[in-house]
Design a protein around this motif. Structure first.
Motif, mmCIF file in Angstrom:
data_model
loop_
_atom_site.group_PDB
_atom_site.id
_atom_site.type_symbol
_atom_site.label_atom_id
_atom_site.label_comp_id
_atom_site.label_asym_id
_atom_site.label_seq_id
_atom_site.Cartn_x
_atom_site.Cartn_y
_atom_site.Cartn_z
ATOM 1 N N SER A 76 14.495 34.031 78.330
ATOM 2 C CA SER A 76 14.141 34.457 76.431
ATOM 3 C C SER A 76 15.470 34.659 75.519
ATOM 4 O O SER A 76 16.663 34.844 76.563
ATOM 5 C CB SER A 76 13.115 35.390 76.480
ATOM 6 O OG SER A 76 13.655 36.600 76.033
ATOM 7 N N GLY B 83 12.414 37.865 66.511
ATOM 8 C CA GLY B 83 12.451 36.326 67.244
ATOM 9 C C GLY B 83 11.871 36.227 68.588
ATOM 10 O O GLY B 83 14.048 36.919 68.580
ATOM 11 N N GLN C 281 13.038 33.171 71.575
ATOM 12 C CA GLN C 281 12.988 31.852 72.168
ATOM 13 C C GLN C 281 12.586 32.154 73.508
ATOM 14 O O GLN C 281 12.919 32.301 74.113
ATOM 15 C CB GLN C 281 14.346 31.742 71.071
ATOM 16 C CG GLN C 281 14.127 29.956 72.120
ATOM 17 C CD GLN C 281 13.168 28.744 71.471
ATOM 18 O OE1 GLN C 281 13.275 28.708 70.795
ATOM 19 N NE2 GLN C 281 12.243 27.874 72.427
ATOM 20 N N THR D 235 9.241 29.854 70.039
ATOM 21 C CA THR D 235 10.179 30.677 69.642
ATOM 22 C C THR D 235 8.771 31.511 69.155
ATOM 23 O O THR D 235 7.697 30.933 68.105
ATOM 24 C CB THR D 235 10.392 30.160 68.557
ATOM 25 O OG1 THR D 235 11.450 29.451 68.218
ATOM 26 C CG2 THR D 235 10.966 32.006 67.528
#
Length: 179
Positions: free
Chosen positions: A90, A117, A119, A135
């Motif tokens: 991530s 956030g 990803q 995401t």
């Protein structure tokens, strides 16, 4: 996010130093739970983050800490899928909020909450190969202790829904270092 972008973000934050902000680095170990544990057969992961700590107000009780970093859980045998190995990574952009009950952000215990956030990339190889990139919102919370003005330790739990039937949960234990 490339290392070059991370460097540019940290350089852009340098003017905040005039406002009692400090730049730092956080490293942690990651213990996956639930779905992540099943995907990677309980492999332990690591994470590295750059951050800027920004004190809020004069009291020193509250600190905001925008962070940019990455986490990696290496390939492990996927439970229930013989011959398949899965790794999880991530790239994260989070905002941590720290509360120091003793109103001293340079020493003592604190609570930390995070929102931001993430990803996610889930890559499986072998009998059932697949790749998923998405995401999602991530949240985390935990406790920490600022050992000295430069060094702290933290323990946090995290949660992020990667896909409809896949949720990232786990625990992290790490250290922070302010420059």
């Amino acid at each position: 996010m490339t290392l070059r972008r991370l460097s540019l973000l940290l350089i852009a934050a340098l003017p905040l130093c005039a406002q009692d902000a400090s730049i730092g680095l956080k490293v942690h170990g990651l213990v996956p739970m639930s779905d992540l544990r099943d995907l990677t057969n309980g492999q332990l992961g690591v994470g590295v983050y750059g951050f800027v700590e920004i004190p809020v107000g004069d009291g020193g009780a509250f600190v905001f800490r925008p962070t940019v970093g990455a986490e990696q859980i290496p390939k492990g045998n996927t439970l229930g899928l013989a011959g398949t190995q899965t790794s999880v990574t991530s790239v994260d952009f989070m905002l941590d909020a720290l509360w120091f009950p003793g109103e001293d952000s340079k020493h003592g215990p604190y609570l930390v909450g995070s929102l931001g956030g993430q990803q996610w990339r889930v890559s499986a190889t072998g009998t059932s190969p697949s790749t998923l990139s998405t995401t999602r919102l991530g949240v985390a919370g935990g406790i920490g202790y600022q050992v000295s003005p430069r060094i702290g330790i933290e323990a946090k739990g995290f949660w992020s829904p990667i896909a409809q039937n896949l949720t990232a949960t786990g625990l992290t234990l790490g250290a922070t270092w302010r420059f």
